[in-house]
Each structure stands twice: as structure tokens, then as C-alpha cells.
Design an enzyme around this catalytic site. Structure first.
Site, PDB file in Angstrom:
ATOM      1  N   ARG A  51       0.800  -1.221   0.000  1.00 28.19           N
ATOM      2  CA  ARG A  51       0.000   0.000   0.000  1.00 28.19           C
ATOM      3  C   ARG A  51       0.832   1.271   0.000  1.00 28.19           C
ATOM      4  NH1 ARG A  51      -3.013  -3.816   1.717  1.00 28.19           N
ATOM      5  NH2 ARG A  51      -1.068  -4.408   2.668  1.00 28.19           N
ATOM      6  N   THR A  52       1.811   1.338   0.881  1.00 28.50           N
ATOM      7  CA  THR A  52       2.517   2.607   1.043  1.00 28.50           C
ATOM      8  C   THR A  52       3.256   2.968  -0.252  1.00 28.50           C
ATOM      9  OG1 THR A  52       2.740   2.164   3.393  1.00 28.50           O
ATOM     10  CG2 THR A  52       4.150   3.879   2.479  1.00 28.50           C
ATOM     11  N   LYS A  80      25.701  -3.571  -1.270  1.00 27.13           N
ATOM     12  CA  LYS A  80      27.168  -3.511  -1.387  1.00 27.13           C
ATOM     13  C   LYS A  80      27.788  -2.808  -0.188  1.00 27.13           C
ATOM     14  CE  LYS A  80      26.763  -2.847  -6.397  1.00 27.13           C
ATOM     15  NZ  LYS A  80      27.036  -1.860  -7.469  1.00 27.13           N
ATOM     16  N   ARG A 101      11.435   3.907   3.092  1.00 24.77           N
ATOM     17  CA  ARG A 101      11.093   2.945   4.153  1.00 24.77           C
ATOM     18  C   ARG A 101      12.364   2.164   4.472  1.00 24.77           C
ATOM     19  NH1 ARG A 101       5.983  -1.029   4.342  1.00 24.77           N
ATOM     20  NH2 ARG A 101       5.109   0.965   4.990  1.00 24.77           N
ATOM     21  N   HIS A 129       5.442   5.911  11.493  1.00 24.09           N
ATOM     22  CA  HIS A 129       4.904   5.756  10.129  1.00 24.09           C
ATOM     23  C   HIS A 129       3.924   6.907   9.881  1.00 24.09           C
ATOM     24  CE1 HIS A 129       3.592   4.110   6.439  1.00 24.09           C
ATOM     25  NE2 HIS A 129       3.385   2.855   6.776  1.00 24.09           N
TER      26      HIS A 129
HETATM   27  C1  NCD Z   1       1.984  -1.027   8.139  1.00 21.07           C
HETATM   28  C2  NCD Z   1       3.484  -0.860   8.260  1.00 21.07           C
HETATM   29  O1  NCD Z   1       4.212  -1.045   7.269  1.00 21.07           O
HETATM   30  O2  NCD Z   1       3.896  -0.516   9.350  1.00 21.07           O
HETATM   31  N1  NCD Z   1       1.566  -1.240   6.818  1.00 21.07           N
HETATM   32  C3  NCD Z   1       1.267  -0.156   6.035  1.00 21.07           C
HETATM   33  O3  NCD Z   1       2.110   0.660   5.738  1.00 21.07           O
HETATM   34  N2  NCD Z   1      -0.010   0.012   5.658  1.00 21.07           N
HETATM   35  C4  NCD Z   1       1.412  -2.037   9.074  1.00 21.07           C
HETATM   36  C5  NCD Z   1       1.978  -3.424   9.067  1.00 21.07           C
HETATM   37  O4  NCD Z   1       2.872  -3.759   8.294  1.00 21.07           O
HETATM   38  O5  NCD Z   1       1.492  -4.218   9.880  1.00 21.07           O
END
Ligand code: NCD
Length: 303
Positions: A51-52, A80, A101, A129
Site C-alpha cells: 500500500r505505502t 554492497k 522505508r 509511520h
Molecule cells: C503497516 C506498516 O508497514 O507498518 N503497513 C502499512 O504501511 N499500511 C502495518 C503493518 O505492516 O502491519
């Protein structure tokens, strides 16, 4: 230049503006289709995401911009031994904005100190997040119509669940918000967050009992037990099914309560809940694209 590393980088007023922009994008998507023409976003994902990452990419495309990046550390020079600092110094030459991320807490902050373009934290380890929280806030606003006077149940892995940490920091700024933290003893919210709530005089309770908490909740925020942050698999297996929301348990909830979940879901919400009008998690995932469009416009300084 502004970055989004923690949700507290945004004031309550700025969050209101982002939500207003997202609402306008939902109502008039065409108006925004060329706003980022000629601009590029880099998505540097050192950890898995559906999703993100894809909602960020869709957001940039819907603004008329372009996207470059990688979706796993193995396909980047991190494999590397390159540092985050060096990576973002270089990617700053290629892109106008970077979303990152990373499994290490603080990596996006380090990135923001070394990049010459805005950095967005798309999840750092078990820490924060903030763009999931913006998604959650847009959902709460659209579903409940308010941020004040809410009792919010947070259920599952409150220790490693980074979305929970950012959501608590965001929601504790509103009036008469109460939290019910529902988790096994091993997965309680971190001490530093508890201290922030105490210092701010925010009411919260900790319990292991979801069913007992259910009737008083306006929002139930379910989370997945974060397998990738556990030190041993046996603990994960013991704790993974601590809470499973079923339509039977939901019968005790308020008729206008909403169930949120950042997704992915594993076992913690049974499929029979999906058809309940109170199940808002797929609408929530849909909202993620629109609030990220609003965020990109803001950080790029587009009118
Ligand atoms: C979450 C995350 O990555 O922290 N997912 C997301 O971004 N929608 C929640 C999860 O992974 O449980």
C-alpha cells in the site's frame, strides 16, 4: 525545505490543510492531474510494502509526475554496503522528493540530514509511520466527522506497531481523546509514549481484554503482530493470534464505531467482518493515495 519524519513535524493546522486538499482532490481529481508535471519522486524501499509504496507511486502519477526507485534493499547498493547518507545525497540529484522505508529506526532522519530534497518517512523499523497516520486521520475525519471526543481502542502489537506510535502522537493533540491500549503484556506500547501521554494529561487505560473494552469504543484500530521485529519465532507463534475480531465480537460495539487497520491483515480480523458497514479498513487504504497526493503537493511547494 520541509521533511516528514515524525507526524509531529506537522501542526494540527497543517494536518487540517492536508485533509482539506485531499477532500478537494477526491471531489475534483482532474484539477490536479498536471500539478507535478516534470517532477520526479524517488521511492527508496529497503523493506517490503504494498500500500505505502504503490499509493505513493499512484499519487505521483495522478499528479502528472514521474517515479523512480527500488522496492527491496537487495536491488540497491545498500547490498554492497553503501550508507543511507551516501544513497540520498546521490538520489537528490535524480529526484525532487524522496520517500524512504527502512528497517532501522531513524534512517529517514539521517536521510533528511544528508539529502538536498524533501524526505518522507514511509516507515522506519518499529518506530514511526507518519503517512499511515495521515491516512488514518483522513479516514477518521471522513468516517466520524471529528477528531475530538473519541475513545480509541488500539489492539494487537502496540510495541512494534509503528503505525500505532504515530497515531497516538497525532490523536493526543485533540480534545477529550481517550485511548484504550489492548495488547498482550509482552506487546504493550513503549514506555516513552506512555510518558508522553502522562505528561500531556491524556487519559488512557491498558488491558488485555478486547471484548470488555468493545462497548465504549468509537474507533477500534486493529494491528498485525509484527513478525519481522521478533527476536524469536516461538514468541511470535505464541502471540500472533492473541486477538481475532469476529462479527460476533463486533455485536457488542457501538453501531457507529469504526474498525481501522493499516493492513496487511493476517488473522486478526476474520473475513466475516468485511461486510459490516463499520469495517473501514479498505476505505482507509483507498484514502491513502489522496492524502499522499496532498502531502507531495505541500512538500514540493505546489500551489
Ligand atoms: C503497516 C506498516 O508497514 O507498518 N503497513 C502499512 O504501511 N499500511 C502495518 C503493518 O505492516 O502491519
Amino acid at each position: 525545505m520541509k521533511n516528514l519524519i515524525s507526524i509531529l513535524d506537522l501542526s494540527v493546522e497543517e494536518i487540517d490543510e492536508l485533509i482539506a486538499t485531499a477532500d478537494d482532490i477526491i471531489a475534483n481529481p482532474k484539477k490536479y492531474s498536471e500539478k507535478c508535471h516534470g517532477q520526479k519522486m524517488a521511492t527508496l524501499f529497503f523493506e517490503p510494502s504494498t500500500r505505502t509504496r504503490l499509493s505513493f507511486e499512484a499519487a505521483m502519477y495522478e499528479l502528472g509526475g514521474n517515479v523512480l526507485g527500488f522496492s527491496e534493499a537487495n536491488s540497491s547498493s545498500a547490498s554492497k554496503g553503501e550508507s543511507v547518507a551516501d544513497t540520498v545525497k546521490v538520489v537528490s540529484y535524480y529526484a525532487d522528493i524522496i520517500t524512504m522505508r527502512h528497517p532501522k529506526e531513524g534512517a529517514p532522519l539521517v536521510a533528511s540530514m544528508n539529502a538536498s530534497v524533501p524526505i518522507i518517512n514511509a516507515g522506519d523499523g518499529g518506530h514511526n509511520h507518519p503517512t499511515q497516520t495521515l491516512t488514518d486521520l483522513l479516514t477518521i475525519k471522513r468516517e466520524m466527522g471529528r477528531f475530538d471526543n473519541l475513545t480509541i481502542g488500539l489492539c494487537g502489537d502496540l510495541k512494534f506497531g509503528r503505525t500505532v506510535h504515530s497515531l497516538v502522537q497525532a490523536m493526543m493533540r485533540y480534545n477529550n481523546v481517550k485511548f484504550v491500549m489492548i495488547s498482550p503484556d509482552e506487546l504493550k506500547i513503549p514506555e516513552y509514549l506512555k510518558q508522553e501521554l502522562i505528561d500531556a494529561g491524556v487519559e488512557f487505560a491498558e488491558t488485555t481484554d478486547l471484548e470488555k473494552a468493545m462497548p465504549e469504543l468509537d474507533i477500534l484500530y486493529m494491528t498485525r503482530v509484527q513478525r519481522e521485529r521478533f527476536f524469536n519465532e516461538a514468541d511470535y507463534i505464541r502471540l500472533k493470534d492473541s486477538y481475532i475480531l469476529t462479527s460476533e465480537k463486533l455485536a457488542a460495539a457501538k453501531p457507529d464505531m469504526r474498525v481501522l487497520h493499516p493492513l496487511p491483515r493476517v488473522n486478526e480480523i476474520s473475513l466475516d467482518v468485511d461486510d459490516d458497514i463499520r469495517a473501514a479498513y479498505f476505505r482507509q487504504a483507498c484514502n491513502g493515495k489522496f492524502i499522499r497526493m496532498a502531502l507531495i503537493l505541500k512538500l514540493l511547494g505546489v500551489e
